[in-house]
Design a protein around this motif. Structure first.
Motif, PDB file in Angstrom:
ATOM      1  N   GLU B 158      53.772  36.918  63.589  1.00  0.00           N
ATOM      2  CA  GLU B 158      53.539  36.264  64.893  1.00  0.00           C
ATOM      3  C   GLU B 158      54.102  37.055  66.075  1.00  0.00           C
ATOM      4  O   GLU B 158      53.643  36.903  67.197  1.00  0.00           O
ATOM      5  CB  GLU B 158      54.119  34.844  64.866  1.00  0.00           C
ATOM      6  CG  GLU B 158      55.600  34.838  64.592  1.00  0.00           C
ATOM      7  CD  GLU B 158      56.203  33.437  64.496  1.00  0.00           C
ATOM      8  OE1 GLU B 158      56.276  32.932  63.381  1.00  0.00           O
ATOM      9  OE2 GLU B 158      56.596  32.902  65.553  1.00  0.00           O
ATOM     10  N   LEU B 159      55.119  37.897  65.788  1.00  0.00           N
ATOM     11  CA  LEU B 159      55.671  38.720  66.883  1.00  0.00           C
ATOM     12  C   LEU B 159      55.171  40.156  66.800  1.00  0.00           C
ATOM     13  O   LEU B 159      55.538  40.998  67.611  1.00  0.00           O
ATOM     14  CB  LEU B 159      57.208  38.717  66.839  1.00  0.00           C
ATOM     15  CG  LEU B 159      57.927  37.401  67.094  1.00  0.00           C
ATOM     16  CD1 LEU B 159      59.428  37.590  66.924  1.00  0.00           C
ATOM     17  CD2 LEU B 159      57.615  36.895  68.497  1.00  0.00           C
ATOM     18  N   GLN B 162      57.411  44.760  62.981  1.00  0.00           N
ATOM     19  CA  GLN B 162      57.503  45.470  61.710  1.00  0.00           C
ATOM     20  C   GLN B 162      58.967  45.774  61.407  1.00  0.00           C
ATOM     21  O   GLN B 162      59.845  45.462  62.195  1.00  0.00           O
ATOM     22  CB  GLN B 162      56.679  46.750  61.784  1.00  0.00           C
ATOM     23  CG  GLN B 162      55.220  46.469  62.112  1.00  0.00           C
ATOM     24  CD  GLN B 162      54.418  47.736  62.191  1.00  0.00           C
ATOM     25  OE1 GLN B 162      54.308  48.471  61.211  1.00  0.00           O
ATOM     26  NE2 GLN B 162      53.863  48.000  63.362  1.00  0.00           N
ATOM     27  N   ARG B 170      61.446  43.094  69.468  1.00  0.00           N
ATOM     28  CA  ARG B 170      60.588  41.916  69.628  1.00  0.00           C
ATOM     29  C   ARG B 170      61.348  40.628  69.286  1.00  0.00           C
ATOM     30  O   ARG B 170      61.184  39.593  69.917  1.00  0.00           O
ATOM     31  CB  ARG B 170      59.338  42.038  68.743  1.00  0.00           C
ATOM     32  CG  ARG B 170      58.365  43.070  69.253  1.00  0.00           C
ATOM     33  CD  ARG B 170      57.397  43.541  68.175  1.00  0.00           C
ATOM     34  NE  ARG B 170      56.667  44.708  68.654  1.00  0.00           N
ATOM     35  CZ  ARG B 170      55.413  44.662  69.098  1.00  0.00           C
ATOM     36  NH1 ARG B 170      54.737  43.534  69.076  1.00  0.00           N
ATOM     37  NH2 ARG B 170      54.823  45.750  69.544  1.00  0.00           N
ATOM     38  N   ASP B 174      62.124  37.552  71.812  1.00  0.00           N
ATOM     39  CA  ASP B 174      61.671  36.215  71.410  1.00  0.00           C
ATOM     40  C   ASP B 174      62.830  35.214  71.439  1.00  0.00           C
ATOM     41  O   ASP B 174      62.671  34.083  71.919  1.00  0.00           O
ATOM     42  CB  ASP B 174      61.074  36.287  69.998  1.00  0.00           C
ATOM     43  CG  ASP B 174      60.611  34.919  69.513  1.00  0.00           C
ATOM     44  OD1 ASP B 174      59.644  34.392  70.086  1.00  0.00           O
ATOM     45  OD2 ASP B 174      61.254  34.377  68.585  1.00  0.00           O
TER      46      ASP B 174
END
Lengths: 197, 281
Positions: B158-159, B162, B170, B174
């Motif tokens: 969803e973000l 990796q 990320r 978030d």
């Protein structure tokens, strides 16, 4: 500097409907505190007669203060707001049953509370989180306390007499919500940031 | 151990009633960047005024005196069991004397112990040191900002995250986006990466003890800290979450080796009232 709107507690219907998100205000008069346990208690068995204070028209402050007992007299030593979102699931019922005109805390609240503010005529006030000494200095005295033995000093309901207590209206009774605006804008920015490597 | 106990009581007082100089300086530097008359600027001014009042009156900066978290380096030959008992004694005394808000609640009975001690409360991390000096670090970690922390397991679709540093970036963005103004920004962000969940949450907490002005010894991680801080501040959440340019004051990251199959990232969020201090004995 903007001159704050000076409000006296309890608030009237017209006080509330005049307030708009973004207004800087000061509160004077009596307000009550309540956080996780008070909210759960009030929402699960709404019996007005049990609460020893008249809550109609007043402000419920999400705060678990540090209180010092000197010779039987209570003084708020540190009394900033706690995160309001934790009591979101109870707030609409509490506003409806107890006729509150203001909810004060930090960080804003969710959809259910936003609807209740509009439906029952109430505002959400944000005050500076962590500014506990600054805010305690605006509390003249603790007039009363309820559920002190059972819930302890942090979770009890305190009746405070405040003077020029500073806050900002961030959710008004017309559906405006500054927290939601900031959240939506930051979400758009986040989406751009995670697109790029 | 009696004198040491009193030293720890004083450490509690110092940490509860004042802000470390690097954090206060960072708040002061943030003020001119915010628009005059904005909620961001007035919030920062109130914070700085509150810091001054707390220091002068020796009252707790924030009513949430938090979960006390100790990081202790014990010289060889000194009993860790005695050390723990001394910390517990000091905690009881400090709770009454400073005063601290009693925050230790029994999960089953819902009773507050009243003195900030209980099962696993305060949190105490001890390790042995070859150095002859005892060093006690204390952080008072507020509940609001602790609740804002997140644990991630990469990869996370969803973000688009990796198993690399870009994925970590990320996660951090978030976590801050989810926190919004609920944990009292401007935040200090601690990040831990590694092979096991329990280890990364501790590692993230360790990062919160670093000075805002220090630099990561690893140049890639140092660059990561800088870039991520700039990006967080671009989110526009601002002091108190009411919009503005200062959402965080610092990002600090620590990395352990990971298992080929695992990549855990813990993001620990510290509020602006970032109370930490050290006692050298």
């Amino acid at each position: 500097m903007v001159t704050p709107v000076a409000l006296n507690l309890p608030l009237s219907d017209s006080d509330v409907s005049r307030l708009k998100a973004g207004d800087i205000v000061t509160l004077s008069g009596r307000l009550v505190t309540g956080r996780d346990r008070i909210h759960k208690y009030l929402a699960e068995r709404p019996r007005k007669e049990e609460v020893p204070f008249d809550l109609s028209g007043t402000v419920l402050y999400h705060c678990g203060p540090v209180v010092k007992n000197t010779d039987g007299e209570f003084r708020a030593v540190a009394a900033g707001p706690t995160t309001s979102m934790r009591v979101d699931m109870y707030e609409a019922i509490v506003i409806r049953e107890y006729g509150l005109r203001g909810i004060m805390g930090k960080g804003g609240m969710g959809e259910g509370t936003r609807r209740a503010l509009k439906e029952y005529g109430c505002v959400y006030l944000h005050t500076v989180g962590g500014a506990a000494v600054y805010l305690a200095a605006r509390i003249r005295k603790a007039v009363g306390v309820w559920k002190l033995e059972e819930f302890g000093p942090t979770e009890a309901m305190w009746l405070f007499e405040v003077e020029d207590f500073p806050a900002i209206v961030t959710m008004d009774s017309h559906g405006n919500d500054l927290h939601r605006e900031v959240e939506e804008a930051s979400f758009r920015r986040l989406s751009e940031l995670i697109k790029k490597q | 151990m009696l004198k040491l106990r009193d030293g720890i009581v004083e450490l509690y007082r110092k940490v509860a009633t004042s802000l470390p100089p690097d954090v206060e300086e960072a708040l002061r530097c943030a003020l001119p960047a915010e628009e005059e008359g904005s909620a961001a600027a007035s919030s920062l001014s109130v914070m700085l005024e509150n810091v001054r009042m707390a220091r002068e009156t020796l009252k707790p900066l924030c009513q949430d005196t938090g979960v006390p978290v100790f990081f202790v380096k014990v010289p060889m030959g000194l009993s860790q069991l005695d050390m723990k008992e001394t910390i517990l004694d000091a905690t009881r005394i400090a709770t009454a004397k400073v005063p601290l808000r009693p925050n230790a609640v029994d999960v089953v009975t819902e009773k507050n112990s009243g003195d900030n001690t209980g099962a696993g409360f305060p949190v105490i991390y001890m390790e042995e040191t070859r150095s002859g000096t005892l060093s006690i670090d204390l952080m008072l970690k507020g509940g609001g900002c602790e609740n804002a922390g997140q644990l991630y397991k990469l990869p996370l679709e969803e973000l688009g995250a990796q198993r690399d540093l870009d994925g970590v970036r990320r996660c951090v963005l978030d976590a801050v986006q989810r926190a919004q103004g609920r944990g009292c920004p401007p935040y200090i962000i601690g990040v831990g990466i590694g092979a096991s969940k329990d280890q990364v949450t501790r590692l993230a907490k360790d990062q919160l003890m670093r000075k805002l002005t220090d630099a990561n010894a690893n140049s890639e991680l140092a660059a990561f800290e800088k870039r991520t801080l700039t990006e967080i501040n671009g989110l526009g959440i601002g002091p108190q979450g009411l919009g503005g340019r200062t959402t965080a004051l610092g990002v600090k990251i620590g990395a352990n080796h990971r298992h080929p199959a695992s990549y855990f990232v813990d993001v620990s969020v510290g509020c602006w009232a970032h109370r930490r201090g050290r006692l050298i004995w």
